[in-house]
Design an enzyme around this catalytic site. Structure first.
Site, PDB file in Angstrom:
ATOM      1  N   ALA A  74       8.742   7.079 -22.509  1.00 29.28           N
ATOM      2  CA  ALA A  74       7.868   8.249 -22.614  1.00 29.28           C
ATOM      3  C   ALA A  74       7.060   8.227 -23.906  1.00 29.28           C
ATOM      4  O   ALA A  74       7.633   8.294 -24.989  1.00 29.28           O
ATOM      5  CB  ALA A  74       8.710   9.524 -22.549  1.00 29.28           C
ATOM      6  N   ASN A  92       4.042  13.586 -30.351  1.00 27.13           N
ATOM      7  CA  ASN A  92       4.691  13.314 -29.067  1.00 27.13           C
ATOM      8  C   ASN A  92       5.640  12.118 -29.159  1.00 27.13           C
ATOM      9  O   ASN A  92       6.819  12.222 -28.841  1.00 27.13           O
ATOM     10  CB  ASN A  92       3.630  13.046 -27.995  1.00 27.13           C
ATOM     11  N   THR A 117       5.984  -2.224 -28.795  1.00 23.47           N
ATOM     12  CA  THR A 117       4.682  -2.844 -28.505  1.00 23.47           C
ATOM     13  C   THR A 117       4.323  -3.933 -29.504  1.00 23.47           C
ATOM     14  O   THR A 117       4.737  -3.880 -30.679  1.00 23.47           O
ATOM     15  CB  THR A 117       3.577  -1.756 -28.541  1.00 23.47           C
ATOM     16  N   TYR A 141      -1.019   4.399 -32.810  1.00 25.55           N
ATOM     17  CA  TYR A 141      -0.122   4.122 -31.683  1.00 25.55           C
ATOM     18  C   TYR A 141       0.967   3.134 -32.115  1.00 25.55           C
ATOM     19  O   TYR A 141       2.166   3.397 -31.970  1.00 25.55           O
ATOM     20  CB  TYR A 141      -0.937   3.575 -30.494  1.00 25.55           C
ATOM     21  N   LYS A 145       5.213   3.644 -32.859  1.00 25.13           N
ATOM     22  CA  LYS A 145       6.265   2.814 -32.250  1.00 25.13           C
ATOM     23  C   LYS A 145       7.114   2.150 -33.336  1.00 25.13           C
ATOM     24  O   LYS A 145       8.338   2.049 -33.205  1.00 25.13           O
ATOM     25  CB  LYS A 145       5.630   1.754 -31.337  1.00 25.13           C
ATOM     26  N   HIS A 189      -7.384  -0.672 -19.572  1.00 21.73           N
ATOM     27  CA  HIS A 189      -6.844  -2.031 -19.600  1.00 21.73           C
ATOM     28  C   HIS A 189      -7.682  -3.005 -18.781  1.00 21.73           C
ATOM     29  O   HIS A 189      -8.229  -2.648 -17.738  1.00 21.73           O
ATOM     30  CB  HIS A 189      -5.390  -2.034 -19.114  1.00 21.73           C
ATOM     31  N   PHE A 208     -15.717  -7.233 -24.200  1.00 20.65           N
ATOM     32  CA  PHE A 208     -15.851  -6.674 -25.552  1.00 20.65           C
ATOM     33  C   PHE A 208     -15.889  -7.781 -26.600  1.00 20.65           C
ATOM     34  O   PHE A 208     -14.896  -8.049 -27.258  1.00 20.65           O
ATOM     35  CB  PHE A 208     -14.728  -5.677 -25.829  1.00 20.65           C
TER      36      PHE A 208
HETATM   37  N1  UDP Z   1     -11.273  -5.830 -22.748  1.00 20.03           N
HETATM   38  C1  UDP Z   1     -12.576  -6.078 -22.371  1.00 20.03           C
HETATM   39  N2  UDP Z   1     -13.180  -5.190 -21.525  1.00 20.03           N
HETATM   40  C2  UDP Z   1     -12.552  -4.090 -21.029  1.00 20.03           C
HETATM   41  C3  UDP Z   1     -11.212  -3.852 -21.422  1.00 20.03           C
HETATM   42  C4  UDP Z   1     -10.604  -4.731 -22.287  1.00 20.03           C
HETATM   43  O1  UDP Z   1     -13.183  -7.062 -22.782  1.00 20.03           O
HETATM   44  O2  UDP Z   1     -13.167  -3.319 -20.273  1.00 20.03           O
HETATM   45  C5  UDP Z   1     -10.612  -6.777 -23.651  1.00 20.03           C
HETATM   46  C6  UDP Z   1     -10.074  -6.161 -24.928  1.00 20.03           C
HETATM   47  O3  UDP Z   1     -11.069  -6.184 -25.928  1.00 20.03           O
HETATM   48  C7  UDP Z   1      -8.888  -7.073 -25.249  1.00 20.03           C
HETATM   49  C8  UDP Z   1      -8.410  -7.536 -23.881  1.00 20.03           C
HETATM   50  O4  UDP Z   1      -9.483  -7.270 -22.973  1.00 20.03           O
HETATM   51  O5  UDP Z   1      -9.331  -8.205 -25.949  1.00 20.03           O
HETATM   52  C9  UDP Z   1      -7.179  -6.778 -23.410  1.00 20.03           C
HETATM   53  O6  UDP Z   1      -7.422  -5.398 -23.575  1.00 20.03           O
HETATM   54  P1  UDP Z   1      -6.465  -4.277 -23.006  1.00 20.03           P
HETATM   55  O7  UDP Z   1      -7.075  -2.948 -23.338  1.00 20.03           O
HETATM   56  O8  UDP Z   1      -6.168  -4.551 -21.572  1.00 20.03           O
HETATM   57  O9  UDP Z   1      -5.104  -4.504 -23.799  1.00 20.03           O
HETATM   58  P2  UDP Z   1      -4.794  -4.562 -25.384  1.00 20.03           P
HETATM   59  O10 UDP Z   1      -4.771  -6.033 -25.726  1.00 20.03           O
HETATM   60  O11 UDP Z   1      -5.843  -3.801 -26.096  1.00 20.03           O
HETATM   61  O12 UDP Z   1      -3.441  -3.963 -25.477  1.00 20.03           O
END
Ligand code: UDP
Length: 328
Positions: A74, A92, A117, A141, A145, A189, A208
């Site tokens: 949670a 939280n 994490t 975040y 953790k 994600h 990204f």
């Molecule tokens: N990512 C991306 N486009 C998206 C979502 C994520 O390019 O729409 C990339 C993000 O920059 C990271 C990888 O995908 O390098 C995994 O991102 P996610 O948010 O799934 O997990 P994180 O590694 O942040 O926990």
């Protein structure tokens, strides 16, 4: 061990944990405030709706059921939101775990598996990342953790509550047999976003950044099947039950894939074009995060069984059969 309390069992990883425990014949009690979880994802377990921060609620649950061990999923888990609203995350995540540990202490429950994490590491000092590496989270975040891992350590010393803190890398996939999968709103994600684009629910995937120091310029992550994650939790609980020492464990496959490789694999698995466009970097993204899973293999006897194609193919089965998640 017969009765396991799963906090956050209506969430993505928690519901996969519940499915595994039910399959193995455990009595499972879920507590969840359904703030981000879905009651429909809880199959074969008793669900008590309430908030971990409500000590009276937890006392009732611990009095109602003969709880032998706790698995705590949670938490709020949006990295970006944690940066703009850190107090929401401390309030939280940390307070919820504190309340859970208090109830455990009061009711004599001595084993907890905690959902931690890879974000506890922050910018990694080397690859693959080992549990003994520096932990310097770059967002609240990860900081919450890590704070909870600290609280667990001290509760072990003071009250003899044994813990395994499992540091997940990138959880993905679904349980196609039970019919559960990922349903976040908003979705942030990569794999679900890519599959939403494959379904035509998004017109494209934004990549990204493609100027990272990686082979194709896009970020590299270690994707781990949610069912393999669930197996590790069960092994961790059994390990603690047998008197194993408390500690933190990385959970990843030990292999990295770039954002472009994920999109290409999803194109292959789905047979869809999946348009993708390079966009600016997302703040706070390390270029590479790959787990060393040696400790989990050696100490817990865990071995992840599912690779990237299976992860994406199971996720695709879920998303294509539940395009609106649990909503419809
Ligand atoms: N990512 C991306 N486009 C998206 C979502 C994520 O390019 O729409 C990339 C993000 O920059 C990271 C990888 O995908 O390098 C995994 O991102 P996610 O948010 O799934 O997990 P994180 O590694 O942040 O926990």
């Amino acid at each position: 061990m017969k009765t396991i309390l799963v906090a956050g069992g209506a969430g993505y990883i928690g519901s996969h944990m519940v499915a595994l425990l039910v399959e193995k014949g455990y009595d499972v009690v879920v507590v969840d405030n359904l703030c981000t979880g879905h009651w429909q994802a809880v199959k074969g377990a008793k669900l008590r709706v309430g908030d971990l921060r409500d000590g009276n609620f937890l006392d009732q649950v611990f009095s109602e059921f003969p709880i032998d061990g706790v698995i705590n999923f949670a938490a709020y888990s949006l990295v970006g939101e944690s940066v703009t609203n850190p107090l929401k995350y401390y309030g939280n995540n940390v307070a919820g775990s504190q309340s859970m540990l208090t109830a455990m202490k009061n009711h004599g429950v001595k084993k907890i598996v905690f959902s931690s994490t890879a974000a506890t590491y922050g910018e990694p000092e080397k690859q693959p990342i080992e549990e003994t590496d520096r932990t310097e989270p770059t967002n609240p975040y990860g900081a919450t953790k890590l704070a909870i891992e600290g609280m667990l350590k001290w509760c072990d010393r003071a009250y003899g509550i044994k813990y395994a803190a499992l540091r997940y890398f990138n959880a993905a996939g679904a349980n196609t047999e039970v019919g559960i999968g990922e349903d976040h709103n908003p979705e942030s994600h990569l794999i679900p976003i890519v599959l939403q684009a494959a379904l035509g629910k998004r017109d494209h995937v934004g990549i990204f950044g493609d100027d990272y120091p990686t082979p194709d310029g896009t970020c590299v992550r270690d994707y781990i099947h949610v069912r393999d994650l669930a197996s590790a939790h069960l092994l961790a609980l059994e390990y603690l039950d047998k008197g194993g020492e408390s500690g933190s464990f990385n959970l990843g496959n030990g292999t990295g894939y770039s954002v472009k490789e994920i999109i290409d694999t999803a194109r292959k698995v789905t047979g869809k074009a999946i348009p993708a466009t390079v966009e600016p970097r997302r703040a706070g993204d390390p270029s590479v995060l790959i787990a060393s899973n040696k400790k989990a293999q050696e100490v817990l006897g865990w071995k992840p069984e599912r690779g990237l194609e299976q992860i994406i193919s199971d996720a695709w089965t879920w998303h294509s059969s539940h395009p609106d998640g649990y909503g419809k």
